[in-house]
Design a protein around this motif. Sequence first.
Motif, PDB file in Angstrom:
ATOM      1  N   MET A   1     -12.353   0.499 -22.414  1.00  0.00           N
ATOM      2  CA  MET A   1     -12.025   0.589 -20.989  1.00  0.00           C
ATOM      3  C   MET A   1     -12.376   1.989 -20.482  1.00  0.00           C
ATOM      4  SD  MET A   1      -8.360  -0.239 -19.217  1.00  0.00           S
ATOM      5  CE  MET A   1      -7.557   1.225 -19.878  1.00  0.00           C
ATOM      6  N   PRO A   2     -13.679   2.250 -20.250  1.00  0.00           N
ATOM      7  CA  PRO A   2     -14.080   3.582 -19.786  1.00  0.00           C
ATOM      8  C   PRO A   2     -13.512   3.897 -18.401  1.00  0.00           C
ATOM      9  CG  PRO A   2     -15.973   2.275 -20.504  1.00  0.00           C
ATOM     10  CD  PRO A   2     -14.815   1.357 -20.402  1.00  0.00           C
ATOM     11  N   ILE A   3     -13.065   5.151 -18.232  1.00  0.00           N
ATOM     12  CA  ILE A   3     -12.588   5.612 -16.929  1.00  0.00           C
ATOM     13  C   ILE A   3     -13.417   6.831 -16.534  1.00  0.00           C
ATOM     14  CG2 ILE A   3     -10.657   6.620 -15.663  1.00  0.00           C
ATOM     15  CD1 ILE A   3      -8.786   4.888 -17.322  1.00  0.00           C
ATOM     16  N   ILE A   4     -14.088   6.728 -15.386  1.00  0.00           N
ATOM     17  CA  ILE A   4     -14.911   7.824 -14.862  1.00  0.00           C
ATOM     18  C   ILE A   4     -14.109   8.508 -13.761  1.00  0.00           C
ATOM     19  CG2 ILE A   4     -17.069   8.406 -13.698  1.00  0.00           C
ATOM     20  CD1 ILE A   4     -18.106   5.633 -14.887  1.00  0.00           C
ATOM     21  N   LYS A   5     -13.851   9.807 -13.920  1.00  0.00           N
ATOM     22  CA  LYS A   5     -13.069  10.551 -12.924  1.00  0.00           C
ATOM     23  C   LYS A   5     -13.987  11.468 -12.131  1.00  0.00           C
ATOM     24  CE  LYS A   5      -8.497  10.451 -15.008  1.00  0.00           C
ATOM     25  NZ  LYS A   5      -7.305  11.232 -15.355  1.00  0.00           N
ATOM     26  N   LEU A   6     -13.841  11.392 -10.823  1.00  0.00           N
ATOM     27  CA  LEU A   6     -14.667  12.202  -9.922  1.00  0.00           C
ATOM     28  C   LEU A   6     -13.768  13.035  -9.020  1.00  0.00           C
ATOM     29  CD1 LEU A   6     -17.043   9.307  -8.800  1.00  0.00           C
ATOM     30  CD2 LEU A   6     -17.525  11.002 -10.573  1.00  0.00           C
ATOM     31  N   ASN A   7     -14.222  14.259  -8.692  1.00  0.00           N
ATOM     32  CA  ASN A   7     -13.460  15.077  -7.743  1.00  0.00           C
ATOM     33  C   ASN A   7     -13.559  14.512  -6.341  1.00  0.00           C
ATOM     34  OD1 ASN A   7     -12.547  16.927  -9.634  1.00  0.00           O
ATOM     35  ND2 ASN A   7     -14.421  18.135  -9.509  1.00  0.00           N
ATOM     36  N   ALA A   8     -14.787  14.177  -5.936  1.00  0.00           N
ATOM     37  CA  ALA A   8     -14.989  13.628  -4.592  1.00  0.00           C
ATOM     38  C   ALA A   8     -16.221  12.731  -4.598  1.00  0.00           C
ATOM     39  CB  ALA A   8     -15.170  14.745  -3.576  1.00  0.00           C
ATOM     40  N   ILE A   9     -16.152  11.675  -3.798  1.00  0.00           N
ATOM     41  CA  ILE A   9     -17.262  10.724  -3.674  1.00  0.00           C
ATOM     42  C   ILE A   9     -17.120  10.051  -2.313  1.00  0.00           C
ATOM     43  CG2 ILE A   9     -16.057   8.753  -4.694  1.00  0.00           C
ATOM     44  CD1 ILE A   9     -19.715   9.697  -5.393  1.00  0.00           C
ATOM     45  N   ASP A  10     -18.244   9.533  -1.780  1.00  0.00           N
ATOM     46  CA  ASP A  10     -18.135   8.845  -0.497  1.00  0.00           C
ATOM     47  C   ASP A  10     -17.277   7.597  -0.625  1.00  0.00           C
ATOM     48  OD1 ASP A  10     -20.014   7.566  -2.082  1.00  0.00           O
ATOM     49  OD2 ASP A  10     -21.455   7.217  -0.456  1.00  0.00           O
ATOM     50  N   SER A  11     -17.568   6.767  -1.633  1.00  0.00           N
ATOM     51  CA  SER A  11     -16.818   5.531  -1.852  1.00  0.00           C
ATOM     52  C   SER A  11     -16.933   5.146  -3.317  1.00  0.00           C
ATOM     53  CB  SER A  11     -17.379   4.412  -0.963  1.00  0.00           C
ATOM     54  OG  SER A  11     -17.080   3.149  -1.480  1.00  0.00           O
ATOM     55  N   THR A  12     -15.817   4.908  -3.969  1.00  0.00           N
ATOM     56  CA  THR A  12     -15.853   4.522  -5.385  1.00  0.00           C
ATOM     57  C   THR A  12     -16.526   3.152  -5.553  1.00  0.00           C
ATOM     58  OG1 THR A  12     -13.580   3.661  -5.225  1.00  0.00           O
ATOM     59  CG2 THR A  12     -13.849   5.894  -6.092  1.00  0.00           C
ATOM     60  N   ASN A  13     -16.356   2.258  -4.565  1.00  0.00           N
ATOM     61  CA  ASN A  13     -17.041   0.964  -4.634  1.00  0.00           C
ATOM     62  C   ASN A  13     -18.555   1.148  -4.609  1.00  0.00           C
ATOM     63  OD1 ASN A  13     -14.620  -0.531  -4.636  1.00  0.00           O
ATOM     64  ND2 ASN A  13     -15.470  -2.052  -3.239  1.00  0.00           N
ATOM     65  N   SER A  14     -19.040   1.989  -3.703  1.00  0.00           N
ATOM     66  CA  SER A  14     -20.490   2.230  -3.607  1.00  0.00           C
ATOM     67  C   SER A  14     -21.022   2.868  -4.885  1.00  0.00           C
ATOM     68  CB  SER A  14     -20.799   3.138  -2.411  1.00  0.00           C
ATOM     69  OG  SER A  14     -20.380   2.534  -1.204  1.00  0.00           O
ATOM     70  N   TYR A  15     -20.276   3.832  -5.425  1.00  0.00           N
ATOM     71  CA  TYR A  15     -20.675   4.514  -6.663  1.00  0.00           C
ATOM     72  C   TYR A  15     -20.787   3.504  -7.820  1.00  0.00           C
ATOM     73  CZ  TYR A  15     -20.490   7.906 -10.522  1.00  0.00           C
ATOM     74  OH  TYR A  15     -20.750   8.643 -11.649  1.00  0.00           O
ATOM     75  N   LEU A  16     -19.792   2.625  -7.913  1.00  0.00           N
ATOM     76  CA  LEU A  16     -19.777   1.643  -9.007  1.00  0.00           C
ATOM     77  C   LEU A  16     -20.887   0.617  -8.832  1.00  0.00           C
ATOM     78  CD1 LEU A  16     -18.304   0.966 -11.591  1.00  0.00           C
ATOM     79  CD2 LEU A  16     -16.522  -0.146 -10.254  1.00  0.00           C
ATOM     80  N   ARG A  17     -21.148   0.228  -7.607  1.00  0.00           N
ATOM     81  CA  ARG A  17     -22.249  -0.724  -7.361  1.00  0.00           C
ATOM     82  C   ARG A  17     -23.589  -0.131  -7.790  1.00  0.00           C
ATOM     83  NH1 ARG A  17     -21.260  -5.240  -4.019  1.00  0.00           N
ATOM     84  NH2 ARG A  17     -23.470  -5.323  -3.491  1.00  0.00           N
ATOM     85  N   GLN A  18     -23.777   1.176  -7.555  1.00  0.00           N
ATOM     86  CA  GLN A  18     -25.008   1.839  -7.982  1.00  0.00           C
ATOM     87  C   GLN A  18     -25.099   1.905  -9.508  1.00  0.00           C
ATOM     88  OE1 GLN A  18     -24.774   5.585  -5.888  1.00  0.00           O
ATOM     89  NE2 GLN A  18     -24.927   4.575  -3.898  1.00  0.00           N
ATOM     90  N   LEU A  19     -23.952   2.123 -10.164  1.00  0.00           N
ATOM     91  CA  LEU A  19     -23.924   2.166 -11.637  1.00  0.00           C
ATOM     92  C   LEU A  19     -24.303   0.822 -12.247  1.00  0.00           C
ATOM     93  CD1 LEU A  19     -20.810   4.113 -13.018  1.00  0.00           C
ATOM     94  CD2 LEU A  19     -23.224   4.733 -13.174  1.00  0.00           C
ATOM     95  N   ILE A  20     -23.860  -0.260 -11.602  1.00  0.00           N
ATOM     96  CA  ILE A  20     -24.149  -1.611 -12.108  1.00  0.00           C
ATOM     97  C   ILE A  20     -25.662  -1.830 -12.202  1.00  0.00           C
ATOM     98  CG2 ILE A  20     -24.011  -4.085 -11.543  1.00  0.00           C
ATOM     99  CD1 ILE A  20     -21.247  -3.476 -10.268  1.00  0.00           C
ATOM    100  N   VAL A  21     -26.393  -1.310 -11.227  1.00  0.00           N
ATOM    101  CA  VAL A  21     -27.854  -1.468 -11.202  1.00  0.00           C
ATOM    102  C   VAL A  21     -28.506  -0.686 -12.344  1.00  0.00           C
ATOM    103  CG1 VAL A  21     -29.940  -1.057  -9.829  1.00  0.00           C
ATOM    104  CG2 VAL A  21     -27.835  -1.833  -8.706  1.00  0.00           C
ATOM    105  N   LYS A  22     -27.937   0.498 -12.666  1.00  0.00           N
ATOM    106  CA  LYS A  22     -28.561   1.403 -13.641  1.00  0.00           C
ATOM    107  C   LYS A  22     -28.144   1.121 -15.080  1.00  0.00           C
ATOM    108  CE  LYS A  22     -28.365   5.200 -10.290  1.00  0.00           C
ATOM    109  NZ  LYS A  22     -27.644   6.449  -9.975  1.00  0.00           N
ATOM    110  N   GLU A  23     -26.922   0.637 -15.290  1.00  0.00           N
ATOM    111  CA  GLU A  23     -26.376   0.561 -16.653  1.00  0.00           C
ATOM    112  C   GLU A  23     -25.732  -0.794 -16.925  1.00  0.00           C
ATOM    113  OE1 GLU A  23     -23.659   3.760 -17.461  1.00  0.00           O
ATOM    114  OE2 GLU A  23     -24.760   5.159 -16.180  1.00  0.00           O
ATOM    115  N   ASN A  24     -25.596  -1.111 -18.215  1.00  0.00           N
ATOM    116  CA  ASN A  24     -24.786  -2.256 -18.630  1.00  0.00           C
ATOM    117  C   ASN A  24     -23.354  -1.762 -18.814  1.00  0.00           C
ATOM    118  OD1 ASN A  24     -26.749  -4.290 -18.716  1.00  0.00           O
ATOM    119  ND2 ASN A  24     -27.503  -3.519 -20.684  1.00  0.00           N
ATOM    120  N   LEU A  25     -22.514  -2.028 -17.849  1.00  0.00           N
ATOM    121  CA  LEU A  25     -21.158  -1.489 -17.869  1.00  0.00           C
ATOM    122  C   LEU A  25     -20.224  -2.342 -18.711  1.00  0.00           C
ATOM    123  CD1 LEU A  25     -20.558  -0.441 -14.138  1.00  0.00           C
ATOM    124  CD2 LEU A  25     -21.264   0.989 -16.041  1.00  0.00           C
TER     125      LEU A  25
END
Length: 243
Positions: free
Chosen positions: A1-25
């Motif tokens: 159960m990986p947890i990615i912690k960020l100080n600031a981001i526009d939207s965690t949903n948008s960030y995760l959607r971009q990760l889905i395209v790049k990686e096998n989560l």
Amino acid sequence: MPIIKLNAIDSTNSYLRQLIVKENLEDFTAVIAEKQTDGRGQMGTVWESEAAKNLTFSVFKDITQQQLEYPFYISIVTSLALIQTLKSFSIPKLSVKWPNDILSENKKICGILIENVIKQNVVSASVIGIGLNVNQTAFNALPNASSLKEISGIVYDLDEVAYEVLKYLKKYFKILKKGRLKALKEEYEGHLFRKNKPSTFKDAEGLMFSGFIKHVTDSGMLQVLLEDDIVKAFDLKEITLLY
């Protein structure tokens, strides 16, 4: 159960959607941000949150093994996971304001934004965005908002709350995988805000009318008992519950 912690981001949903395209989560990968600069809510609304005082995070859920006919059950499962999490912290009088705002008494403490990834006309994954008011106590322009601290007087550890949410998400997605839709929907409807109570609604044209919330369909439409004993089903774009 990986947890990615960020100080600031526009939207965690948008960030995760971009990760889905790049990686096998890995299933239940979570992205937690101390501050969201462009947090989003239902129907294009903005989610306001004070930095480092609340939980703003998104969870990746692989749906490929679910054979999910009705995607609304992702919303049901998430709502119930949040209800059980908050019960574990002794937050009182919890309910779900359709489709998936979590209330304590009449105050909103949590919003959920679910964005599904569709492949070949089937939901293959879901990005579950959760905004939970935890330690914030000032809600100047939001009279219907509250937080765990405001309700209980306790300062909460954000990581502890996040782990509890993930624990209950796993529990309820297991129930969904077993196909126990009837039990899930009954539990969800048992928590529906203003169910079987006289309520006021506003339609898409801004006209107000009265009715009684009765049920939710498998596809997520709200069934309302109107005058003359007519039960009508509404989707999210057609109706707003006023409270």
